[in-house]
Scaffold this active site. Sequence first.
Site, PDB file in Angstrom:
ATOM      1  N   SER A  50      -2.236  -4.661 -34.298  1.00  0.00           N
ATOM      2  CA  SER A  50      -3.296  -5.186 -35.168  1.00  0.00           C
ATOM      3  C   SER A  50      -4.411  -5.710 -34.259  1.00  0.00           C
ATOM      4  CB  SER A  50      -2.762  -6.318 -36.042  1.00  0.00           C
ATOM      5  OG  SER A  50      -2.429  -7.427 -35.217  1.00  0.00           O
ATOM      6  N   ASP A  85      -3.742  -0.783 -35.892  1.00  0.00           N
ATOM      7  CA  ASP A  85      -3.329  -1.033 -37.273  1.00  0.00           C
ATOM      8  C   ASP A  85      -4.439  -1.791 -38.014  1.00  0.00           C
ATOM      9  OD1 ASP A  85      -1.544  -1.143 -39.430  1.00  0.00           O
ATOM     10  OD2 ASP A  85      -0.666  -3.045 -38.765  1.00  0.00           O
ATOM     11  N   GLY A 179       4.299  -8.545 -45.484  1.00  0.00           N
ATOM     12  CA  GLY A 179       5.115  -9.771 -45.475  1.00  0.00           C
ATOM     13  C   GLY A 179       6.260  -9.657 -46.473  1.00  0.00           C
ATOM     14  N   THR A 233       6.718  -7.640 -40.157  1.00  0.00           N
ATOM     15  CA  THR A 233       7.329  -8.956 -40.405  1.00  0.00           C
ATOM     16  C   THR A 233       8.836  -8.972 -40.130  1.00  0.00           C
ATOM     17  OG1 THR A 233       5.657  -9.278 -42.115  1.00  0.00           O
ATOM     18  CG2 THR A 233       7.518 -10.788 -42.145  1.00  0.00           C
TER      19      THR A 233
HETATM   20  P1  13P Z   1       5.241  -5.754 -43.055  1.00  0.00           P
HETATM   21  O1  13P Z   1       4.820  -6.890 -42.176  1.00  0.00           O
HETATM   22  O2  13P Z   1       5.392  -6.154 -44.469  1.00  0.00           O
HETATM   23  O3  13P Z   1       6.463  -5.076 -42.516  1.00  0.00           O
HETATM   24  O4  13P Z   1       4.067  -4.686 -43.044  1.00  0.00           O
HETATM   25  C1  13P Z   1       3.710  -4.048 -41.860  1.00  0.00           C
HETATM   26  C2  13P Z   1       2.492  -3.219 -42.018  1.00  0.00           C
HETATM   27  O5  13P Z   1       2.232  -2.660 -43.050  1.00  0.00           O
HETATM   28  C3  13P Z   1       1.605  -3.076 -40.862  1.00  0.00           C
HETATM   29  O6  13P Z   1       0.394  -2.511 -41.207  1.00  0.00           O
END
Ligand code: 13P
Length: 288
Positions: A50, A85, A179, A233
């Site tokens: 990210s 991301d 999340g 997450t």
């Molecule tokens: P989660 O944190 O819910 O696993 O989602 C990850 C995600 O979509 C990264 O772009």
Amino acid sequence: MPLVNAKEMLEKAKAGHYAVGQFNINNLEWTKSILLTAQELNSPVILGVSEGAGKYMCGYKTVVGMVNGMLDELGITVPVALHLDHGSYEGAKKCIEAGFSSVMFDGSHYPIEENIEKTKELVATCNELGLSIEAEVGSIGGEEDGVVGAGECADPQECKMIADLGVTMLAAGIGNIHGKYPENWQGLSFDTLDAIQQLTGDMPLVLHGGTGIPADMIKKAISLGVSKINVNTECQLAFAAATRQYIEDGKDMQGKGFDPRKLLAPGADAIKATVKEKMELFGSVGKA
Ligand code: 13P
């Protein structure tokens, strides 16, 4: 093996009815755990970064240097893509310059015309350089590193317009959330997913918010054209729980248990176990 873009691994996944996991990285332990697990299971893998995590790791060039170094030093032979991301337009440009092999441009908060315009520009750049590119329509609910989404389902017609620009893969909001999922979550909208796949054909579809989606829904999503699933997450929760346990057991106080290499080891092992579980569920084991 050097970094590859995500095109070939996702086209194979789509044709073979399985999905490649994108696991987000935060530091050296995360990256090493994910790469070693992919190698052990002979699975392709996508490392997600990210913009917030990129900043935390001292910028995209540092990330590229770390990942390339590890691919070499750990003798990784499975296909690995390094992917931005939920990138902004500027972030995508920076990652392209820094040496990422894949980027996501998340223009879902713009009016569709502007999303199309910016995506189109980045598709041209990525095509020229041999990189893969992910676009987004609709939005992923919840929050990830400051990127907040209302969670509205994508309009299949808009998905088609974006797919027709030549993007490698498409993230469409289908009721998924970043999340943990709330108690009253309605589940994924398979009608929306089905309608999108009808219109976008062979285009690999991306399911964000992979944490906490029940196995049967994951399998159904794959059967309807999802070939990349993002998990972030769940690795964080597993790492935190294992680290907490180590400290609550007083292990950091025993001998040289405070050595960071010892202190962080249970967390790193927990990430490996999570990644393994997901790769088995997604069906990418042995597909490198
Ligand atoms: P989660 O944190 O819910 O696993 O989602 C990850 C995600 O979509 C990264 O772009």
